[in-house]
Design a protein around this motif. Structure first.
Motif, PDB file in Angstrom:
ATOM      1  N   LEU A 131     -30.352   6.529 -11.008  1.00 40.28           N
ATOM      2  CA  LEU A 131     -31.569   6.438 -10.228  1.00 40.28           C
ATOM      3  C   LEU A 131     -32.776   6.309 -11.143  1.00 40.28           C
ATOM      4  CD1 LEU A 131     -30.855   9.259  -7.650  1.00 40.28           C
ATOM      5  CD2 LEU A 131     -30.748   6.820  -7.247  1.00 40.28           C
ATOM      6  N   ARG A 132     -33.741   5.563 -10.686  1.00 38.90           N
ATOM      7  CA  ARG A 132     -34.983   5.453 -11.429  1.00 38.90           C
ATOM      8  C   ARG A 132     -35.908   6.552 -10.932  1.00 38.90           C
ATOM      9  NH1 ARG A 132     -34.286   0.400  -9.441  1.00 38.90           N
ATOM     10  NH2 ARG A 132     -36.149   0.581  -8.140  1.00 38.90           N
ATOM     11  N   HIS A 133     -36.124   7.548 -11.769  1.00 40.52           N
ATOM     12  CA  HIS A 133     -36.998   8.642 -11.374  1.00 40.52           C
ATOM     13  C   HIS A 133     -38.425   8.129 -11.240  1.00 40.52           C
ATOM     14  CE1 HIS A 133     -34.127  11.967 -11.818  1.00 40.52           C
ATOM     15  NE2 HIS A 133     -33.597  11.207 -12.729  1.00 40.52           N
ATOM     16  N   ARG A 134     -39.016   8.473 -10.139  1.00 38.54           N
ATOM     17  CA  ARG A 134     -40.378   8.035  -9.908  1.00 38.54           C
ATOM     18  C   ARG A 134     -41.081   9.066  -9.051  1.00 38.54           C
ATOM     19  NH1 ARG A 134     -40.015   2.739  -6.238  1.00 38.54           N
ATOM     20  NH2 ARG A 134     -42.263   3.045  -6.203  1.00 38.54           N
ATOM     21  N   HIS A 135     -42.384   9.075  -9.118  1.00 31.16           N
ATOM     22  CA  HIS A 135     -43.156  10.018  -8.337  1.00 31.16           C
ATOM     23  C   HIS A 135     -43.300   9.504  -6.917  1.00 31.16           C
ATOM     24  CE1 HIS A 135     -44.282  12.712 -11.564  1.00 31.16           C
ATOM     25  NE2 HIS A 135     -44.464  11.667 -12.327  1.00 31.16           N
ATOM     26  N   LEU A 136     -43.763  10.375  -6.046  1.00 28.02           N
ATOM     27  CA  LEU A 136     -44.099   9.954  -4.696  1.00 28.02           C
ATOM     28  C   LEU A 136     -45.152   8.864  -4.773  1.00 28.02           C
ATOM     29  CD1 LEU A 136     -44.382  13.446  -3.013  1.00 28.02           C
ATOM     30  CD2 LEU A 136     -42.681  11.731  -2.492  1.00 28.02           C
ATOM     31  N   ALA A 137     -45.234   8.088  -3.695  1.00 30.71           N
ATOM     32  CA  ALA A 137     -46.196   6.981  -3.698  1.00 30.71           C
ATOM     33  C   ALA A 137     -47.584   7.499  -4.031  1.00 30.71           C
ATOM     34  CB  ALA A 137     -46.207   6.317  -2.322  1.00 30.71           C
ATOM     35  N   GLY A 138     -48.122   6.987  -5.125  1.00 27.41           N
ATOM     36  CA  GLY A 138     -49.458   7.388  -5.524  1.00 27.41           C
ATOM     37  C   GLY A 138     -49.535   8.776  -6.106  1.00 27.41           C
ATOM     38  N   HIS A 139     -48.398   9.422  -6.356  1.00 26.78           N
ATOM     39  CA  HIS A 139     -48.432  10.807  -6.811  1.00 26.78           C
ATOM     40  C   HIS A 139     -48.742  10.887  -8.294  1.00 26.78           C
ATOM     41  CE1 HIS A 139     -46.898  14.661  -8.279  1.00 26.78           C
ATOM     42  NE2 HIS A 139     -47.189  15.098  -7.068  1.00 26.78           N
ATOM     43  N   ARG A 140     -49.638  11.771  -8.621  1.00 28.08           N
ATOM     44  CA  ARG A 140     -49.923  12.107 -10.001  1.00 28.08           C
ATOM     45  C   ARG A 140     -50.469  13.517 -10.012  1.00 28.08           C
ATOM     46  NH1 ARG A 140     -53.362   8.256  -8.239  1.00 28.08           N
ATOM     47  NH2 ARG A 140     -55.588   8.714  -8.141  1.00 28.08           N
ATOM     48  N   GLY A 161     -49.586   9.302   3.188  1.00 22.99           N
ATOM     49  CA  GLY A 161     -49.186   9.394   4.594  1.00 22.99           C
ATOM     50  C   GLY A 161     -50.006  10.356   5.414  1.00 22.99           C
ATOM     51  N   ALA A 162     -50.945  11.059   4.792  1.00 20.90           N
ATOM     52  CA  ALA A 162     -51.754  12.023   5.536  1.00 20.90           C
ATOM     53  C   ALA A 162     -52.756  11.314   6.437  1.00 20.90           C
ATOM     54  CB  ALA A 162     -52.487  12.953   4.579  1.00 20.90           C
ATOM     55  N   ARG A 163     -53.133  11.991   7.511  1.00 19.84           N
ATOM     56  CA  ARG A 163     -54.133  11.467   8.438  1.00 19.84           C
ATOM     57  C   ARG A 163     -55.283  12.454   8.538  1.00 19.84           C
ATOM     58  NH1 ARG A 163     -49.412  10.307  12.862  1.00 19.84           N
ATOM     59  NH2 ARG A 163     -48.490   8.442  11.879  1.00 19.84           N
ATOM     60  N   ARG A 164     -56.468  11.931   8.691  1.00 25.99           N
ATOM     61  CA  ARG A 164     -57.647  12.797   8.692  1.00 25.99           C
ATOM     62  C   ARG A 164     -57.596  13.846   9.799  1.00 25.99           C
ATOM     63  NH1 ARG A 164     -59.649   7.883   6.912  1.00 25.99           N
ATOM     64  NH2 ARG A 164     -60.963   7.991   5.039  1.00 25.99           N
ATOM     65  N   ASP A 165     -57.080  13.448  10.968  1.00 22.84           N
ATOM     66  CA  ASP A 165     -57.109  14.375  12.092  1.00 22.84           C
ATOM     67  C   ASP A 165     -56.081  15.499  11.967  1.00 22.84           C
ATOM     68  OD1 ASP A 165     -54.861  12.860  12.417  1.00 22.84           O
ATOM     69  OD2 ASP A 165     -55.261  12.259  14.485  1.00 22.84           O
ATOM     70  N   ALA A 180     -68.821  21.346  -1.337  1.00 28.65           N
ATOM     71  CA  ALA A 180     -69.864  20.418  -0.899  1.00 28.65           C
ATOM     72  C   ALA A 180     -69.344  19.390   0.090  1.00 28.65           C
ATOM     73  CB  ALA A 180     -70.484  19.709  -2.102  1.00 28.65           C
ATOM     74  N   GLY A 181     -68.036  19.220   0.175  1.00 30.76           N
ATOM     75  CA  GLY A 181     -67.478  18.246   1.104  1.00 30.76           C
ATOM     76  C   GLY A 181     -66.077  17.846   0.688  1.00 30.76           C
ATOM     77  N   ALA A 182     -65.422  17.072   1.532  1.00 30.69           N
ATOM     78  CA  ALA A 182     -64.064  16.610   1.259  1.00 30.69           C
ATOM     79  C   ALA A 182     -63.859  15.274   1.949  1.00 30.69           C
ATOM     80  CB  ALA A 182     -63.033  17.627   1.737  1.00 30.69           C
ATOM     81  N   ALA A 183     -62.949  14.471   1.387  1.00 29.16           N
ATOM     82  CA  ALA A 183     -62.656  13.160   1.965  1.00 29.16           C
ATOM     83  C   ALA A 183     -61.220  12.786   1.639  1.00 29.16           C
ATOM     84  CB  ALA A 183     -63.616  12.102   1.422  1.00 29.16           C
ATOM     85  N   LEU A 184     -60.620  11.990   2.514  1.00 28.66           N
ATOM     86  CA  LEU A 184     -59.281  11.454   2.308  1.00 28.66           C
ATOM     87  C   LEU A 184     -59.420   9.964   2.068  1.00 28.66           C
ATOM     88  CD1 LEU A 184     -56.178  11.964   2.353  1.00 28.66           C
ATOM     89  CD2 LEU A 184     -56.243  11.359   4.789  1.00 28.66           C
ATOM     90  N   ARG A 185     -59.115   9.517   0.850  1.00 30.50           N
ATOM     91  CA  ARG A 185     -59.261   8.118   0.486  1.00 30.50           C
ATOM     92  C   ARG A 185     -58.033   7.638  -0.254  1.00 30.50           C
ATOM     93  NH1 ARG A 185     -65.435   8.336  -1.992  1.00 30.50           N
ATOM     94  NH2 ARG A 185     -66.504   8.911  -0.029  1.00 30.50           N
ATOM     95  N   ASP A 186     -57.474   6.535   0.222  1.00 30.73           N
ATOM     96  CA  ASP A 186     -56.319   5.922  -0.433  1.00 30.73           C
ATOM     97  C   ASP A 186     -55.189   6.918  -0.644  1.00 30.73           C
ATOM     98  OD1 ASP A 186     -57.739   3.510  -0.598  1.00 30.73           O
ATOM     99  OD2 ASP A 186     -58.669   4.102  -2.492  1.00 30.73           O
ATOM    100  N   GLY A 187     -54.924   7.740   0.371  1.00 32.42           N
ATOM    101  CA  GLY A 187     -53.827   8.698   0.289  1.00 32.42           C
ATOM    102  C   GLY A 187     -54.084   9.853  -0.662  1.00 32.42           C
ATOM    103  N   GLU A 188     -55.354  10.115  -0.988  1.00 32.17           N
ATOM    104  CA  GLU A 188     -55.684  11.203  -1.903  1.00 32.17           C
ATOM    105  C   GLU A 188     -56.779  12.068  -1.281  1.00 32.17           C
ATOM    106  OE1 GLU A 188     -56.167  11.298  -6.600  1.00 32.17           O
ATOM    107  OE2 GLU A 188     -57.975  10.504  -5.630  1.00 32.17           O
ATOM    108  N   LEU A 189     -56.548  13.376  -1.294  1.00 37.02           N
ATOM    109  CA  LEU A 189     -57.533  14.327  -0.793  1.00 37.02           C
ATOM    110  C   LEU A 189     -58.471  14.703  -1.936  1.00 37.02           C
ATOM    111  CD1 LEU A 189     -58.642  16.259   1.394  1.00 37.02           C
ATOM    112  CD2 LEU A 189     -56.961  17.952   0.585  1.00 37.02           C
ATOM    113  N   ARG A 190     -59.758  14.490  -1.736  1.00 38.23           N
ATOM    114  CA  ARG A 190     -60.747  14.794  -2.763  1.00 38.23           C
ATOM    115  C   ARG A 190     -61.722  15.826  -2.219  1.00 38.23           C
ATOM    116  NH1 ARG A 190     -62.078   8.472  -4.444  1.00 38.23           N
ATOM    117  NH2 ARG A 190     -59.895   7.859  -4.767  1.00 38.23           N
TER     118      ARG A 190
END
Length: 221
Positions: A133-142, A159-163, A197-207
């Motif tokens: 198997l080719r070990h790889r991270h989850l999509a976009g995971h770092r 795969g997360a959704r804002r709601d 100060a705030g939070a946002a979900l962008r490109d599958g990443e919670l910031r």
């Protein structure tokens, strides 16, 4: 003894033994989840239900910072004649497989034409060996970035959704809720002296953004 002397109803001994056994099992599971060398192999049948299950599992794994080494697509139907009644299910499976291949190392396993639990001889295992198997991270995971010019945290949640996201600051921790999953994230020392100060979900990443708290942050001269 207390129950006999005072007439107070007490749980039976087997209940205490069961609780102790469950504590040990939960501790073992927690150790596996906390181990950075842990990788997960998902098994799902391609289709709407399987796609939803994989998305939910991916979200939970990402919240815990776990990675997957492969996705086993189970019970894959063979290609059939366009006029066959199997054409619809085959097309549906093909669509799901194409979507999965964009994010996972997918290994299809052919449909056996019967229930997997039915008695049969022992054929070679259809599952790929770990060394193939080719070990790889989850999509976009770092790994979460903790050092940025502006105080903040970033965590991949593919795969997360804002709601279905919720954040709560609790002392020196951030409680992150994503769908049916929840995780408590300890804040590094620098961010403990900040306010959210705030939070946002962008490109599958919670910031999560922070702002230095003047009452806690040393003043510069």
């Amino acid at each position: 003894m207390l129950g006999r002397l005072a007439g107070v109803p007490m749980p039976a001994e087997w209940l205490y033994e069961t609780a102790a056994r469950l504590d040990l099992q939960l501790a073992a599971v927690e150790a596996v989840l906390a181990d950075r060398d842990t990788v997960v192999r998902l098994v799902a049948e391609p289709g709407p239900a399987g796609a939803d299950a994989v998305r939910t599992a991916t979200l939970g794994l990402a919240l815990r910072g776990l990675r997957t080494d492969a996705l086993i697509a189970n019970r894959v139907l063979p290609e059939s004649d366009p006029d066959s009644w199997l054409a619809g299910p085959v097309a549906q499976q093909r669509k799901t497989l194409d979507e999965w291949r964009q994010s996972y190392d997918v290994h299809p396993v052919a449909h056996l034409g019967r229930d997997p639990g039915a008695p049969t001889t022992s054929p070679p295992s259809p599952y790929p060996r770990p060394d193939r198997l080719r070990h790889r991270h989850l999509a976009g995971h770092r790994p979460p970035r903790r050092r940025r010019r502006r105080p903040g945290l970033a965590h991949p949640l593919p795969g997360a959704r804002r709601d279905e996201l919720d954040l709560v600051r609790r002392g020196d921790e951030i409680v992150v809720t994503a769908g049916p999953f929840r995780r408590t994230v300890p804040l590094p020392s620098a961010l403990r002296r900040c306010t959210v100060a705030g939070a946002a979900l962008r490109d599958g990443e919670l910031r999560i953004r922070f702002r230095p708290d003047p009452a806690l942050w040393p003043r510069t001269r």
